[in-house]
Design a protein around this motif. Structure first.
Motif, PDB file in Angstrom:
ATOM      1  N   GLY A   1      -4.295  53.579  25.252  1.00  0.00           N
ATOM      2  CA  GLY A   1      -4.792  54.728  25.998  1.00  0.00           C
ATOM      3  C   GLY A   1      -3.808  55.866  26.073  1.00  0.00           C
ATOM      4  O   GLY A   1      -4.039  56.846  26.779  1.00  0.00           O
ATOM      5  N   ARG A   2      -2.706  55.754  25.362  1.00  0.00           N
ATOM      6  CA  ARG A   2      -1.678  56.793  25.327  1.00  0.00           C
ATOM      7  C   ARG A   2      -0.841  56.561  24.074  1.00  0.00           C
ATOM      8  O   ARG A   2      -0.865  55.463  23.502  1.00  0.00           O
ATOM      9  N   PRO A   3      -0.093  57.554  23.627  1.00  0.00           N
ATOM     10  CA  PRO A   3       0.748  57.327  22.450  1.00  0.00           C
ATOM     11  C   PRO A   3       1.854  56.336  22.759  1.00  0.00           C
ATOM     12  O   PRO A   3       2.417  56.336  23.850  1.00  0.00           O
TER      13      PRO A   3
ATOM     14  N   LEU B   1       7.523  53.970  26.438  1.00  0.00           N
ATOM     15  CA  LEU B   1       6.371  53.956  25.544  1.00  0.00           C
ATOM     16  C   LEU B   1       6.411  52.833  24.521  1.00  0.00           C
ATOM     17  O   LEU B   1       5.562  52.761  23.635  1.00  0.00           O
ATOM     18  N   ASP B   2       7.394  51.933  24.626  1.00  0.00           N
ATOM     19  CA  ASP B   2       7.496  50.833  23.674  1.00  0.00           C
ATOM     20  C   ASP B   2       6.321  49.873  23.823  1.00  0.00           C
ATOM     21  O   ASP B   2       5.755  49.722  24.919  1.00  0.00           O
ATOM     22  N   LEU B   3       5.980  49.197  22.740  1.00  0.00           N
ATOM     23  CA  LEU B   3       4.930  48.185  22.806  1.00  0.00           C
ATOM     24  C   LEU B   3       5.403  47.001  23.644  1.00  0.00           C
ATOM     25  O   LEU B   3       6.550  46.565  23.533  1.00  0.00           O
ATOM     26  N   LEU B   4       4.533  46.482  24.463  1.00  0.00           N
ATOM     27  CA  LEU B   4       4.883  45.362  25.338  1.00  0.00           C
ATOM     28  C   LEU B   4       5.119  44.078  24.550  1.00  0.00           C
ATOM     29  O   LEU B   4       4.554  43.876  23.473  1.00  0.00           O
ATOM     30  N   GLY B   5       5.942  43.207  25.124  1.00  0.00           N
ATOM     31  CA  GLY B   5       6.141  41.880  24.558  1.00  0.00           C
ATOM     32  C   GLY B   5       6.820  41.883  23.205  1.00  0.00           C
ATOM     33  O   GLY B   5       7.703  42.696  22.932  1.00  0.00           O
ATOM     34  N   ASN B   6       6.378  40.959  22.351  1.00  0.00           N
ATOM     35  CA  ASN B   6       6.993  40.765  21.038  1.00  0.00           C
ATOM     36  C   ASN B   6       6.143  41.339  19.907  1.00  0.00           C
ATOM     37  O   ASN B   6       6.154  40.816  18.784  1.00  0.00           O
ATOM     38  N   GLN B   7       5.425  42.395  20.191  1.00  0.00           N
ATOM     39  CA  GLN B   7       4.517  42.948  19.188  1.00  0.00           C
ATOM     40  C   GLN B   7       5.261  43.461  17.950  1.00  0.00           C
ATOM     41  O   GLN B   7       4.820  43.264  16.818  1.00  0.00           O
TER      42      GLN B   7
ATOM     43  N   MET C   1      -2.515  45.576  17.634  1.00  0.00           N
ATOM     44  CA  MET C   1      -1.367  45.906  18.469  1.00  0.00           C
ATOM     45  C   MET C   1      -1.790  46.932  19.524  1.00  0.00           C
ATOM     46  O   MET C   1      -2.856  47.521  19.436  1.00  0.00           O
ATOM     47  N   GLY C   2      -0.921  47.144  20.518  1.00  0.00           N
ATOM     48  CA  GLY C   2      -1.194  48.201  21.479  1.00  0.00           C
ATOM     49  C   GLY C   2      -1.223  47.739  22.916  1.00  0.00           C
ATOM     50  O   GLY C   2      -0.451  46.870  23.341  1.00  0.00           O
ATOM     51  N   GLU C   3      -2.144  48.322  23.667  1.00  0.00           N
ATOM     52  CA  GLU C   3      -2.243  48.062  25.102  1.00  0.00           C
ATOM     53  C   GLU C   3      -3.713  47.923  25.490  1.00  0.00           C
ATOM     54  O   GLU C   3      -4.609  48.117  24.666  1.00  0.00           O
ATOM     55  N   ASN C   4      -3.944  47.601  26.769  1.00  0.00           N
ATOM     56  CA  ASN C   4      -5.303  47.569  27.287  1.00  0.00           C
ATOM     57  C   ASN C   4      -5.343  48.302  28.626  1.00  0.00           C
ATOM     58  O   ASN C   4      -4.349  48.887  29.059  1.00  0.00           O
ATOM     59  N   GLU C   5      -6.489  48.258  29.273  1.00  0.00           N
ATOM     60  CA  GLU C   5      -6.652  49.021  30.510  1.00  0.00           C
ATOM     61  C   GLU C   5      -5.802  48.480  31.657  1.00  0.00           C
ATOM     62  O   GLU C   5      -5.642  49.155  32.685  1.00  0.00           O
TER      63      GLU C   5
ATOM     64  N   ILE D   1      -3.262  64.824  20.087  1.00  0.00           N
ATOM     65  CA  ILE D   1      -2.023  64.814  20.854  1.00  0.00           C
ATOM     66  C   ILE D   1      -0.848  64.690  19.882  1.00  0.00           C
ATOM     67  O   ILE D   1      -1.046  64.506  18.688  1.00  0.00           O
ATOM     68  N   THR D   2       0.359  64.810  20.408  1.00  0.00           N
ATOM     69  CA  THR D   2       1.573  64.598  19.625  1.00  0.00           C
ATOM     70  C   THR D   2       2.110  63.203  19.929  1.00  0.00           C
ATOM     71  O   THR D   2       2.180  62.805  21.089  1.00  0.00           O
ATOM     72  N   VAL D   3       2.487  62.469  18.899  1.00  0.00           N
ATOM     73  CA  VAL D   3       3.041  61.123  19.081  1.00  0.00           C
ATOM     74  C   VAL D   3       4.560  61.215  19.021  1.00  0.00           C
ATOM     75  O   VAL D   3       5.127  61.514  17.961  1.00  0.00           O
ATOM     76  N   PRO D   4       5.255  60.973  20.139  1.00  0.00           N
ATOM     77  CA  PRO D   4       6.721  61.079  20.156  1.00  0.00           C
ATOM     78  C   PRO D   4       7.380  59.859  19.538  1.00  0.00           C
ATOM     79  O   PRO D   4       6.765  58.806  19.389  1.00  0.00           O
TER      80      PRO D   4
END
Length: 214
Positions: A50-52, A23-29, A1-5, A95-98
């Protein structure tokens, strides 16, 4: 799961957009994770980003999350070593994850008046700065100061005994935080003043020391 560059990047020109507004995950993850968990099989979520991200649903339903950020050529080897127990992870969050975009900016060294409670929610982060688990557990005991009283310009040494209470050798990052409750100006509720990474075999103990000034 997550993101890319391509989905986690800085916007620096009209033809190069970036900086998503949530900051939500993209798509239907999230739906994909929910469906996999529903199978009843053991599930570990591996995050590459690359970010929380706001991963509340995942945190509530998945027993283990491996946070990889952006890794290099040995990503597959490193992840396999961790998942199969050949390597015991010991990293801590830098870092802090919100919980949501509405919590931003979210960082651990808030001033005492920095945040009040939200209606129907909380100001506490999903995962705080310095958080991190491994395949073993560590117990802290016998915290002591030498000397236990200092003046305005004094220094003291903080010591603590750390024991690997699990069955697997592992690394622990011992962290020292302070709070000045009687300063003439407001200070953060929590300030990192020292840390040390140690490696312990099962049942082994070590004394960790750090200095802290007034």
């Amino acid at each position: 799961m997550g993101e890319n560059e391509q989905t986690s990047r800085e916007a620096w020109a009209v033809e190069h957009p970036g900086d998503r507004d949530n900051l939500d995950l993209l798509g239907n993850q999230d739906d994909l994770v929910k469906a996999i968990v529903a199978t009843g099989k053991p599930v570990v979520v591996f995050l590459l980003h690359g970010r929380p991200n706001s991963i509340n649903a995942i945190a509530e339903s998945v027993p283990a999350i491996l946070d990889g950020w952006y890794l290099g050529q040995e990503t597959g080897t490193a992840v396999a070593d961790v998942l199969f127990g050949d390597y015991n992870p010991g990293g801590k969050l830098p870092i802090t994850v919100p919980r949501s975009t509405g919590q931003l900016p979210d960082y651990y060294y808030q001033k005492p008046s920095g945040k009040r409670e939200y209606l129907g929610s909380t100001t506490k982060p999903l995962y705080p700065f310095g958080w991190g688990l491994s395949y073993t557990t560590f117990k802290y005991a016998n915290v002591r100061l030498a000397p236990d009283t200092i003046g305005a310009q004094g220094e003291t040494k903080v010591s603590v005994d750390v024991t690997n209470a699990g069955k697997m050798r592992g690394d622990e990052v011992v962290q020292l935080y302070i709070r000045d409750e009687v300063s003439s100006v407001t200070r953060p509720v929590k300030e990192l003043r020292g840390f040390k990474r140690i490696s312990l075999s099962p049942g082994e103990s070590k004394t960790v020391e750090a200095g802290a000034g007034a």
